[in-house]
Design a protein around this motif. Structure first.
Motif, mmCIF file in Angstrom:
data_model
loop_
_atom_site.group_PDB
_atom_site.id
_atom_site.type_symbol
_atom_site.label_atom_id
_atom_site.label_comp_id
_atom_site.label_asym_id
_atom_site.label_seq_id
_atom_site.Cartn_x
_atom_site.Cartn_y
_atom_site.Cartn_z
ATOM 1 N N PHE A 21 0.847 -1.187 0.000
ATOM 2 C CA PHE A 21 0.000 0.000 0.000
ATOM 3 C C PHE A 21 0.886 1.241 0.000
ATOM 4 N N THR A 22 0.460 2.268 -0.698
ATOM 5 C CA THR A 22 1.205 3.523 -0.693
ATOM 6 C C THR A 22 0.979 4.247 0.622
ATOM 7 N N SER A 23 1.769 5.263 0.859
ATOM 8 C CA SER A 23 1.714 5.985 2.134
ATOM 9 C C SER A 23 0.331 6.566 2.429
ATOM 10 N N THR A 24 -0.414 6.902 1.401
ATOM 11 C CA THR A 24 -1.743 7.482 1.625
ATOM 12 C C THR A 24 -2.801 6.417 1.907
ATOM 13 N N ARG A 25 -2.430 5.159 1.839
ATOM 14 C CA ARG A 25 -3.387 4.063 2.011
ATOM 15 C C ARG A 25 -3.152 3.249 3.276
ATOM 16 N N ARG A 26 -2.546 3.858 4.285
ATOM 17 C CA ARG A 26 -2.253 3.136 5.522
ATOM 18 C C ARG A 26 -3.514 2.556 6.157
ATOM 19 N N SER A 27 -4.599 3.309 6.157
ATOM 20 C CA SER A 27 -5.834 2.810 6.772
ATOM 21 C C SER A 27 -6.367 1.588 6.032
ATOM 22 N N GLU A 28 -6.191 1.544 4.719
ATOM 23 C CA GLU A 28 -6.599 0.362 3.949
ATOM 24 C C GLU A 28 -5.737 -0.843 4.330
ATOM 25 N N ALA A 29 -4.448 -0.593 4.530
ATOM 26 C CA ALA A 29 -3.544 -1.672 4.934
ATOM 27 C C ALA A 29 -3.983 -2.255 6.267
ATOM 28 N N MET A 30 -4.342 -1.400 7.202
ATOM 29 C CA MET A 30 -4.767 -1.879 8.518
ATOM 30 C C MET A 30 -6.098 -2.629 8.424
ATOM 31 N N SER A 31 -7.013 -2.161 7.611
ATOM 32 C CA SER A 31 -8.288 -2.867 7.423
ATOM 33 C C SER A 31 -8.053 -4.258 6.846
ATOM 34 N N ALA A 32 -7.158 -4.353 5.855
ATOM 35 C CA ALA A 32 -6.832 -5.650 5.258
ATOM 36 C C ALA A 32 -6.190 -6.568 6.296
ATOM 37 N N ARG A 33 -5.355 -5.994 7.157
ATOM 38 C CA ARG A 33 -4.730 -6.778 8.232
ATOM 39 C C ARG A 33 -5.794 -7.376 9.147
ATOM 40 N N PHE A 34 -6.746 -6.551 9.561
ATOM 41 C CA PHE A 34 -7.783 -7.034 10.472
ATOM 42 C C PHE A 34 -8.636 -8.128 9.830
#
Length: 79
Positions: A21-34
């Motif tokens: 994920f790019t730097s602006t997509r951190r929240s998406e990365a965390m959602s995918a993690r969960f």
């Protein structure tokens, strides 16, 4: 900075970079993690992480334990 979603199997030492994920997509990365944590709930051998680094090479250098086998780490520790 990029964010890497990694599934790490503690028992085998294998890592799988699932997504970047790019730097602006951190929240998406965390959602995918969960979401992945929900899928692997109850499996103590599976670790799901999101790690930040400029590149995949940098990630492998700063978080090498996720990318080396247990045998490699033991061999390096005793030599």
């Amino acid at each position: 900075m990029n964010y890497f979603l990694i599934v790490y199997n503690r028992s085998t030492g294998e890592s799988d970079i699932r997504r970047t994920f790019t730097s602006t997509r951190r929240s998406e990365a965390m959602s995918a993690r969960f979401e992945l944590e929900d899928l692997h709930r109850g499996d103590a051998n599976i670790e799901i992480v999101v790690l930040g680094a400029d590149s995949e090479q940098g990630l492998m250098k700063t978080h090498s334990r996720y990318f080396r086998s247990a045998k490699d780490m033991i061999r390096e520790a005793v030599s």
